[in-house]
Write a protein that holds these residues in place. Structure first.
Motif, mmCIF file in Angstrom:
data_model
loop_
_atom_site.group_PDB
_atom_site.id
_atom_site.type_symbol
_atom_site.label_atom_id
_atom_site.label_comp_id
_atom_site.label_asym_id
_atom_site.label_seq_id
_atom_site.Cartn_x
_atom_site.Cartn_y
_atom_site.Cartn_z
ATOM 1 N N ILE A 1 0.828 -1.209 0.000
ATOM 2 C CA ILE A 1 0.000 0.000 0.000
ATOM 3 C C ILE A 1 0.860 1.255 0.000
ATOM 4 O O ILE A 1 0.767 2.065 -0.932
ATOM 5 N N PRO A 2 1.741 1.471 1.010
ATOM 6 C CA PRO A 2 2.560 2.692 0.944
ATOM 7 C C PRO A 2 3.596 2.680 -0.173
ATOM 8 O O PRO A 2 3.844 3.712 -0.803
ATOM 9 N N ILE A 3 4.199 1.500 -0.439
ATOM 10 C CA ILE A 3 5.212 1.455 -1.500
ATOM 11 C C ILE A 3 4.564 1.681 -2.864
ATOM 12 O O ILE A 3 5.037 2.483 -3.679
ATOM 13 N N GLY A 4 3.459 0.966 -3.123
ATOM 14 C CA GLY A 4 2.770 1.143 -4.403
ATOM 15 C C GLY A 4 2.207 2.538 -4.571
ATOM 16 O O GLY A 4 2.303 3.138 -5.644
ATOM 17 N N SER A 5 1.627 3.068 -3.498
ATOM 18 C CA SER A 5 1.093 4.427 -3.560
ATOM 19 C C SER A 5 2.209 5.435 -3.793
ATOM 20 O O SER A 5 2.071 6.362 -4.601
ATOM 21 N N GLY A 6 3.328 5.244 -3.075
ATOM 22 C CA GLY A 6 4.449 6.163 -3.233
ATOM 23 C C GLY A 6 5.033 6.124 -4.634
ATOM 24 O O GLY A 6 5.305 7.166 -5.249
ATOM 25 N N ILE A 7 5.236 4.906 -5.160
ATOM 26 C CA ILE A 7 5.764 4.777 -6.523
ATOM 27 C C ILE A 7 4.784 5.364 -7.533
ATOM 28 O O ILE A 7 5.185 6.056 -8.479
ATOM 29 N N GLY A 8 3.491 5.089 -7.347
ATOM 30 C CA GLY A 8 2.492 5.628 -8.267
ATOM 31 C C GLY A 8 2.499 7.142 -8.293
ATOM 32 O O GLY A 8 2.420 7.768 -9.360
ATOM 33 N N VAL A 9 2.612 7.747 -7.110
ATOM 34 C CA VAL A 9 2.637 9.206 -7.015
ATOM 35 C C VAL A 9 3.904 9.777 -7.651
ATOM 36 O O VAL A 9 3.854 10.728 -8.437
ATOM 37 N N LEU A 10 5.062 9.194 -7.299
ATOM 38 C CA LEU A 10 6.330 9.708 -7.823
ATOM 39 C C LEU A 10 6.448 9.487 -9.332
ATOM 40 O O LEU A 10 6.792 10.404 -10.084
ATOM 41 N N LEU A 11 6.162 8.260 -9.762
ATOM 42 C CA LEU A 11 6.282 7.936 -11.184
ATOM 43 C C LEU A 11 5.242 8.677 -12.004
ATOM 44 O O LEU A 11 5.552 9.241 -13.067
ATOM 45 N N GLY A 12 4.001 8.694 -11.517
ATOM 46 C CA GLY A 12 2.946 9.391 -12.251
ATOM 47 C C GLY A 12 3.223 10.871 -12.377
ATOM 48 O O GLY A 12 3.024 11.465 -13.446
ATOM 49 N N GLY A 13 3.687 11.501 -11.284
ATOM 50 C CA GLY A 13 3.998 12.927 -11.337
ATOM 51 C C GLY A 13 5.120 13.228 -12.301
ATOM 52 O O GLY A 13 5.055 14.203 -13.067
ATOM 53 N N TYR A 14 6.157 12.387 -12.308
ATOM 54 C CA TYR A 14 7.293 12.624 -13.201
ATOM 55 C C TYR A 14 6.901 12.463 -14.667
ATOM 56 O O TYR A 14 7.214 13.311 -15.511
ATOM 57 N N ILE A 15 6.192 11.364 -14.977
ATOM 58 C CA ILE A 15 5.809 11.123 -16.368
ATOM 59 C C ILE A 15 4.840 12.198 -16.855
ATOM 60 O O ILE A 15 4.954 12.699 -17.980
ATOM 61 N N ALA A 16 3.866 12.549 -15.993
ATOM 62 C CA ALA A 16 2.892 13.563 -16.393
ATOM 63 C C ALA A 16 3.557 14.910 -16.641
ATOM 64 O O ALA A 16 3.157 15.654 -17.543
ATOM 65 N N ALA A 17 4.581 15.243 -15.837
ATOM 66 C CA ALA A 17 5.259 16.532 -15.988
ATOM 67 C C ALA A 17 6.187 16.552 -17.188
ATOM 68 O O ALA A 17 6.356 17.597 -17.835
ATOM 69 N N THR A 18 6.801 15.406 -17.508
ATOM 70 C CA THR A 18 7.764 15.370 -18.608
ATOM 71 C C THR A 18 7.147 14.951 -19.937
ATOM 72 O O THR A 18 7.652 15.329 -21.004
ATOM 73 N N SER B 1 4.326 15.494 -5.961
ATOM 74 C CA SER B 1 4.557 14.054 -6.034
ATOM 75 C C SER B 1 5.726 13.649 -5.149
ATOM 76 O O SER B 1 5.686 12.601 -4.496
ATOM 77 N N GLN B 2 6.783 14.462 -5.092
ATOM 78 C CA GLN B 2 7.932 14.149 -4.246
ATOM 79 C C GLN B 2 7.560 14.235 -2.761
ATOM 80 O O GLN B 2 7.947 13.376 -1.965
ATOM 81 N N PHE B 3 6.824 15.274 -2.384
ATOM 82 C CA PHE B 3 6.398 15.466 -1.000
ATOM 83 C C PHE B 3 5.537 14.290 -0.549
ATOM 84 O O PHE B 3 5.811 13.651 0.470
ATOM 85 N N PHE B 4 4.509 13.985 -1.313
ATOM 86 C CA PHE B 4 3.561 12.953 -0.918
ATOM 87 C C PHE B 4 4.172 11.563 -1.038
ATOM 88 O O PHE B 4 3.939 10.682 -0.208
ATOM 89 N N GLY B 5 4.973 11.347 -2.073
ATOM 90 C CA GLY B 5 5.620 10.050 -2.238
ATOM 91 C C GLY B 5 6.550 9.726 -1.083
ATOM 92 O O GLY B 5 6.555 8.605 -0.561
#
Length: 426
Positions: A150-167, A264-268
């Protein structure tokens, strides 16, 4: 020869099974949580309100995720738990990728329904497999390790999703995580097998007990007060937990002035640090205290909710991002303590053959109310409060929602004594 607890302890495959189940659960929450960090660009692209976004994050997913989990768990109990998980992983990963093709609200709503149907077959059979492979005195710890997804998947989803969406863009984020999940499917099926069922001894040809039906399992649980207290206590906490997890990135952008990648970095980081510590602490402490008194499997989560509410309020009310991060860390850990203890307790309310079904009935209540209602409720309350608080409406929506932790703490306190009576050994 009948399988015993000692045989279960020596099983060399159990750590491999637990590791693969954790990997699949990480993908489960990457696919589920990625929508929260992508909410802002999706809303801007598809012109969606907070209420509509709340429906996508909550009801669209939870409606069939909660209801389909019950028949799929019953199927897993009576056929193959590992096969049900395998097919489910392929289904939810495919529908996650389809979210990237959405052109309007209804397109993405239907794709999220598909994600919910797929994920419905993943969690309850996984709980049951862990129950099969790990003895009672280590079960809360094993379930906590699994719940790290739950925290690992949520954290990866937030970090990865934020990075891909921004780039690149938000659609590519959905494509990437969906395809990655499909790749894992054959690896999981190769490494994970159902636990061998006990064999009838030659000198004792008594027939093996038949797995309880869905109706029989539901009847057993309905007569146990602890099941209702645990289920509704978890549901109240999940309304707030899922709501905060979904809306916190938006709060960071609206009230703290964060950009998408900053949020995404803060929440991840918050999820990965606070969440991992809380999940593991809950399982380890519960197995230690629960061996003395089964009530601690409920009392420990209740204490976490009681202490977490005022700390969350302080973080939400803060005007400084660094201060808010520190204030959020401890309650984030406290919010995750319940997973190992409560999930282990539910496993012990029925006989082993009914564990998937019992878990699914628990998840039906927890997710239909918690996931289905919490995200939408906070979004709708934010819309309602907008004329009064403007851009700060989401902040106040979260503050009002903290009262749910008080209700959850009370229900967990009541569940403790009932567990002493309702507990089923092995």
């Amino acid at each position: 020869m009948t399988t015993t607890a000692s045989t279960t302890r020596r099983d060399p495959n159990r750590n491999v099974v637990l590791g693969m189940l954790l990997v699949v659960y990480i993908f489960n929450f990457v696919d589920r949580q990625i929508l929260s960090i992508l909410a802002a660009p999706i809303q801007a692209d598809l012109q969606l309100s907070d209420s509509e976004m709340g429906l996508l994050g909550g009801l669209a997913f939870a409606l069939l995720y909660s209801t389909m989990a019950v028949p799929l768990a019953a199927l897993a109990d009576r056929t193959s738990r590992s096969w049900v998980i395998t097919v489910s992983l392929a289904a939810w990963s495919g529908f996650t990728a389809l979210c990237g093709l959405a052109g309007n609200f209804w397109h993405i709503f239907l794709a999220r329904l598909g994600v919910g149907i797929g994920e419905a077959g993943g969690v309850a059979p996984s709980y049951a497999l862990i129950g099969d492979y790990f003895p009672s005195e280590r079960r809360a710890t094993a379930l906590s390790i699994y719940s790290l997804g739950i925290p690992i998947g949520s954290g990866i989803g937030v970090l990865l999703g934020g990075y891909i969406a921004a780039t690149v863009d938000w659609r590519t984020a959905f494509f990437a995580v969906g395809i990655a999940g499909v790749i894992i499917v054959p690896i999981f099926k190769l490494l994970v097998r159902d636990k061998a069922k006990p064999k009838v001894a030659a000198d004792n040809p008594a027939p093996l007990p038949v797995s309880p039906t869905l109706k029989e399992t539901a009847g057993i649980l309905a007569r146990k007060k602890s099941f209702w207290f645990l289920s509704f206590g978890a549901a109240m906490s999940s309304m707030l937990g899922y709501g905060i997890a979904f809306w916190l990135p938006s709060l960071l952008m609206r009230s703290f002035g964060f950009e998408l990648v900053q949020a995404s970095q803060f929440f991840g980081a918050l999820l990965l640090i606070g969440g991992v510590v809380g999940v593991m602490a809950g399982g380890l402490i519960a197995d230690r205290l629960g061996g003395r008194d089964r009530a601690f499997y409920a009392w420990l989560p209740g204490l976490g909710f009681f202490l977490g509410a005022p700390l969350f309020a302080a973080g939400i009310s803060s005007s400084n991002a660094q201060t808010a991060f520190l204030l959020f860390l401890l309650p984030q850990a406290l919010a995750y303590i319940w997973l190992g203890p409560v999930l282990s307790a539910v496993q012990h309310l029925v006989v082993p053959a009914a564990r998937s079904t019992a878990s699914a009935l628990f998840l039906l209540i927890n997710n239909l109310i918690g996931l289905g209602g919490g995200i939408y409720a906070l979004g709708a309350l934010s819309d309602f409060l907008s004329p009064i608080y403007g851009d700060e409406a989401l902040r106040y929506s979260m503050l009002y929602g903290l009262s749910l932790y008080g209700v959850a703490a009370l229900l967990m306190a009541l569940a403790g004594p009932a567990l002493r009576k309702d507990w089923v050994a092995e």
